[in-house]
Motif scaffolding. Structure first.
Motif, PDB file in Angstrom:
ATOM      1  N   ALA A 103       0.829  -1.204   0.000  1.00  0.00           N
ATOM      2  CA  ALA A 103       0.000   0.000   0.000  1.00  0.00           C
ATOM      3  C   ALA A 103       0.865   1.257   0.000  1.00  0.00           C
ATOM      4  O   ALA A 103       0.538   2.248  -0.672  1.00  0.00           O
ATOM      5  N   LEU A 104       1.974   1.215   0.730  1.00  0.00           N
ATOM      6  CA  LEU A 104       2.875   2.366   0.756  1.00  0.00           C
ATOM      7  C   LEU A 104       3.464   2.630  -0.622  1.00  0.00           C
ATOM      8  O   LEU A 104       3.532   3.787  -1.081  1.00  0.00           O
ATOM      9  N   MET A 105       3.912   1.564  -1.306  1.00  0.00           N
ATOM     10  CA  MET A 105       4.464   1.739  -2.643  1.00  0.00           C
ATOM     11  C   MET A 105       3.401   2.259  -3.619  1.00  0.00           C
ATOM     12  O   MET A 105       3.683   3.079  -4.493  1.00  0.00           O
ATOM     13  N   GLY A 106       2.157   1.785  -3.457  1.00  0.00           N
ATOM     14  CA  GLY A 106       1.090   2.286  -4.300  1.00  0.00           C
ATOM     15  C   GLY A 106       0.824   3.763  -4.054  1.00  0.00           C
ATOM     16  O   GLY A 106       0.629   4.549  -5.006  1.00  0.00           O
ATOM     17  N   ALA A 107       0.837   4.167  -2.786  1.00  0.00           N
ATOM     18  CA  ALA A 107       0.618   5.578  -2.461  1.00  0.00           C
ATOM     19  C   ALA A 107       1.749   6.445  -3.005  1.00  0.00           C
ATOM     20  O   ALA A 107       1.513   7.551  -3.535  1.00  0.00           O
ATOM     21  N   LEU A 108       2.997   5.961  -2.899  1.00  0.00           N
ATOM     22  CA  LEU A 108       4.134   6.721  -3.434  1.00  0.00           C
ATOM     23  C   LEU A 108       4.040   6.830  -4.956  1.00  0.00           C
ATOM     24  O   LEU A 108       4.400   7.871  -5.541  1.00  0.00           O
ATOM     25  N   ALA A 109       3.586   5.763  -5.604  1.00  0.00           N
ATOM     26  CA  ALA A 109       3.441   5.807  -7.064  1.00  0.00           C
ATOM     27  C   ALA A 109       2.382   6.831  -7.462  1.00  0.00           C
ATOM     28  O   ALA A 109       2.565   7.599  -8.431  1.00  0.00           O
ATOM     29  N   VAL A 110       1.267   6.863  -6.735  1.00  0.00           N
ATOM     30  CA  VAL A 110       0.224   7.854  -7.032  1.00  0.00           C
ATOM     31  C   VAL A 110       0.754   9.263  -6.785  1.00  0.00           C
ATOM     32  O   VAL A 110       0.526  10.181  -7.593  1.00  0.00           O
ATOM     33  N   ALA A 111       1.476   9.443  -5.669  1.00  0.00           N
ATOM     34  CA  ALA A 111       2.044  10.767  -5.378  1.00  0.00           C
ATOM     35  C   ALA A 111       3.026  11.198  -6.463  1.00  0.00           C
ATOM     36  O   ALA A 111       3.071  12.378  -6.854  1.00  0.00           O
ATOM     37  N   ALA A 112       3.828  10.244  -6.959  1.00  0.00           N
ATOM     38  CA  ALA A 112       4.777  10.559  -8.028  1.00  0.00           C
ATOM     39  C   ALA A 112       4.044  10.962  -9.306  1.00  0.00           C
ATOM     40  O   ALA A 112       4.469  11.887 -10.020  1.00  0.00           O
ATOM     41  N   GLN A 113       2.949  10.286  -9.607  1.00  0.00           N
ATOM     42  CA  GLN A 113       2.177  10.637 -10.793  1.00  0.00           C
ATOM     43  C   GLN A 113       1.571  12.036 -10.661  1.00  0.00           C
ATOM     44  O   GLN A 113       1.544  12.824 -11.619  1.00  0.00           O
TER      45      GLN A 113
ATOM     46  N   ASN B  25      -5.886  12.775 -19.481  1.00  0.00           N
ATOM     47  CA  ASN B  25      -4.911  11.688 -19.586  1.00  0.00           C
ATOM     48  C   ASN B  25      -4.235  11.422 -18.248  1.00  0.00           C
ATOM     49  O   ASN B  25      -4.155  10.278 -17.780  1.00  0.00           O
ATOM     50  N   ILE B  26      -3.734  12.485 -17.602  1.00  0.00           N
ATOM     51  CA  ILE B  26      -3.021  12.294 -16.341  1.00  0.00           C
ATOM     52  C   ILE B  26      -3.973  11.850 -15.239  1.00  0.00           C
ATOM     53  O   ILE B  26      -3.634  11.050 -14.364  1.00  0.00           O
ATOM     54  N   GLN B  27      -5.215  12.356 -15.277  1.00  0.00           N
ATOM     55  CA  GLN B  27      -6.191  11.938 -14.267  1.00  0.00           C
ATOM     56  C   GLN B  27      -6.554  10.459 -14.435  1.00  0.00           C
ATOM     57  O   GLN B  27      -6.739   9.737 -13.453  1.00  0.00           O
ATOM     58  N   ALA B  28      -6.644  10.025 -15.692  1.00  0.00           N
ATOM     59  CA  ALA B  28      -6.930   8.611 -15.942  1.00  0.00           C
ATOM     60  C   ALA B  28      -5.791   7.727 -15.428  1.00  0.00           C
ATOM     61  O   ALA B  28      -6.007   6.642 -14.873  1.00  0.00           O
ATOM     62  N   GLN B  29      -4.549   8.177 -15.608  1.00  0.00           N
ATOM     63  CA  GLN B  29      -3.401   7.418 -15.109  1.00  0.00           C
ATOM     64  C   GLN B  29      -3.410   7.352 -13.591  1.00  0.00           C
ATOM     65  O   GLN B  29      -3.067   6.322 -12.998  1.00  0.00           O
ATOM     66  N   ILE B  30      -3.786   8.460 -12.941  1.00  0.00           N
ATOM     67  CA  ILE B  30      -3.843   8.454 -11.472  1.00  0.00           C
ATOM     68  C   ILE B  30      -4.913   7.482 -10.986  1.00  0.00           C
ATOM     69  O   ILE B  30      -4.692   6.691 -10.058  1.00  0.00           O
ATOM     70  N   ILE B  31      -6.101   7.523 -11.624  1.00  0.00           N
ATOM     71  CA  ILE B  31      -7.168   6.595 -11.236  1.00  0.00           C
ATOM     72  C   ILE B  31      -6.736   5.143 -11.459  1.00  0.00           C
ATOM     73  O   ILE B  31      -6.988   4.262 -10.623  1.00  0.00           O
ATOM     74  N   ALA B  32      -6.045   4.883 -12.571  1.00  0.00           N
ATOM     75  CA  ALA B  32      -5.563   3.523 -12.853  1.00  0.00           C
ATOM     76  C   ALA B  32      -4.568   3.064 -11.794  1.00  0.00           C
ATOM     77  O   ALA B  32      -4.584   1.906 -11.352  1.00  0.00           O
ATOM     78  N   LEU B  33      -3.693   3.961 -11.364  1.00  0.00           N
ATOM     79  CA  LEU B  33      -2.721   3.623 -10.314  1.00  0.00           C
ATOM     80  C   LEU B  33      -3.421   3.280  -9.007  1.00  0.00           C
ATOM     81  O   LEU B  33      -3.043   2.337  -8.300  1.00  0.00           O
ATOM     82  N   VAL B  34      -4.439   4.065  -8.667  1.00  0.00           N
ATOM     83  CA  VAL B  34      -5.186   3.786  -7.438  1.00  0.00           C
ATOM     84  C   VAL B  34      -5.859   2.423  -7.510  1.00  0.00           C
ATOM     85  O   VAL B  34      -5.813   1.633  -6.555  1.00  0.00           O
ATOM     86  N   VAL B  35      -6.465   2.121  -8.652  1.00  0.00           N
ATOM     87  CA  VAL B  35      -7.151   0.831  -8.818  1.00  0.00           C
ATOM     88  C   VAL B  35      -6.162  -0.332  -8.743  1.00  0.00           C
ATOM     89  O   VAL B  35      -6.378  -1.325  -8.037  1.00  0.00           O
TER      90      VAL B  35
END
Length: 373
Positions: A66-76, A90-100
């Motif tokens: 979960a921490l790595m996922g949160a860091l990836a979303v923060a990086a995006q 486009n960037i919002q779709a990538q953020i939503i995809a990362l969260v999912v």
């Protein structure tokens, strides 16, 4: 019932994996973030951030994932801010995809960890039950030093169809049994448990060794036939080979009954002698409809310094890649001067090396050294 949270973050790392592996997803996040920000406007690497939580699943628990996922979303998000594209679809779709994807990875971790914990508890109970069934042999019994070895053919198993046990008698002797139940799986374990229970219940009594053999055969036959129709009993093929021994403390001999089992090996110095009795009876569970009623006892010399090696056919019939049987009679004299524990340790290493670590049958051995009284 106590409430258990759906997410379990208590175990950060999977067994056998180093925390240093967290450098991989962290390095990926930093690298993608830096390269994406410094790249031309038409190059977008933020999609690669999805690999960070996916990699973490392999070696970490739900919390670290979960921490790595949160860091990836923060990086995006940081990439979107620095490049001025955060409001774009486009960037919002990538953020939503990362969260999912991160949520799915965390869910996989939770389900996997709970299954592993359940499996660990089941194995712990099984190991406890098996340790009660196949109890360790006593290291000392009168003038004897004893050690046992059990090598199951099935991975993760601690007990199969091979068995051994020892008991002290009131007339200062030690009785032992080593046996091999036909077949494998739960049926073989059930029959092995039956014989071990019958031996422990009767071996310490004043009954003679032949009467003990009769008791084991009768107990095996009764359990096998009591719930089966009469017409099915004659077709049953459950049986067990076994060797029964009685070793007096004060007399330098060993009394032996063989029920279709490989003969023990007597090591005197570097000289090896198979203790093959003149009469080898049918295995336990076979024979006349009412069982075997008389067993012949053979007596052999067993002096101070001698070593007895008992074994099952899983040892001598273990084949290597060329189809050659394990040469126990050739190898054992090399370890004749070792303590029973050391001898069996050498035997285990040598046997597993012979079969390249893959036994096709359970193997058991017992080493007995007589010391001076």
């Amino acid at each position: 019932m106590a409430f258990r949270p759906w997410l379990d973050f208590r175990r950060p790392w999977r067994p056998g994996y180093s925390p240093a592996l967290v450098v991989l997803p962290l390095g990926l996040i930093v690298t993608v973030c830096v390269v994406d920000v410094l790249s031309p406007p038409h190059i977008h690497l933020g999609r690669l951030l999805v690999a960070a939580p996916a990699i973490t699943v392999a070696f970490a628990g739900a919390g670290v994932t979960a921490l790595m996922g949160a860091l990836a979303v923060a990086a995006q998000v940081l990439i979107g801010v620095l490049r001025g594209v955060l409001p774009t679809a486009n960037i919002q779709a990538q953020i939503i995809a990362l969260v999912v994807v991160s949520t799915v990875c965390v869910t996989v971790c939770v389900v996997r960890d709970r299954r592993e914990q359940q499996l660990h508890r089941v194995r712990s109970v099984a190991m406890a039950a098996q340790s009660v069934l196949l109890q360790p042999l006593p290291a000392h019994a009168g003038p004897l030093r004893i050690a046992g070895l059990y090598l199951p053919a099935e991975e993760e198993a601690d007990l199969g169809g091979d068995l051994y046990a020892a008991a002290r008698t009131a007339h200062h002797s030690t009785r032992l049994v080593i046996g091999d139940v036909r077949g494998n799986g739960l049926a073989a374990i059930n029959n092995a448990a039956l014989l071990l229970g019958a031996f422990r219940a009767a071996a310490h009594r004043q009954a003679t060794l032949p009467r003990l053999a009769v008791h084991l055969d009768a107990a095996f036959r009764w359990d096998r036939s009591q719930w089966r129709p009469q017409e099915e009993q004659d077709t049953n093929e459950d049986f067990a080979t076994a060797v029964l021994l009685d070793i007096p403390d004060r007399d330098p001999v060993v009394h032996l009954i063989s029920c279709g089992h490989p003969p023990p090996l007597l090591l005197r110095g570097t000289h090896l002698t198979p203790l093959a009795p003149e009469a080898s009876h049918l295995p336990i569970g076979l024979g006349a409809p009412f069982g075997i009623t008389a067993y012949d006892v053979q007596t052999f010399s067993f002096q101070a310094g001698d070593l007895l090696l008992l074994y099952t056919d899983g040892v001598t019939e273990a084949r290597n890649s060329d189809g050659l049987f394990y040469p126990l009679a050739e190898r054992a004299p090399k370890w004749a001067k070792d303590d029973p524990d050391e001898l069996l340790h050498h035997l285990q290493d040598d046997l597993l090396a012979h079969v390249h670590g893959h036994l096709t049958d359970d193997a058991a051995a017992v080493a007995i050294r007589r010391l001076a009284v």
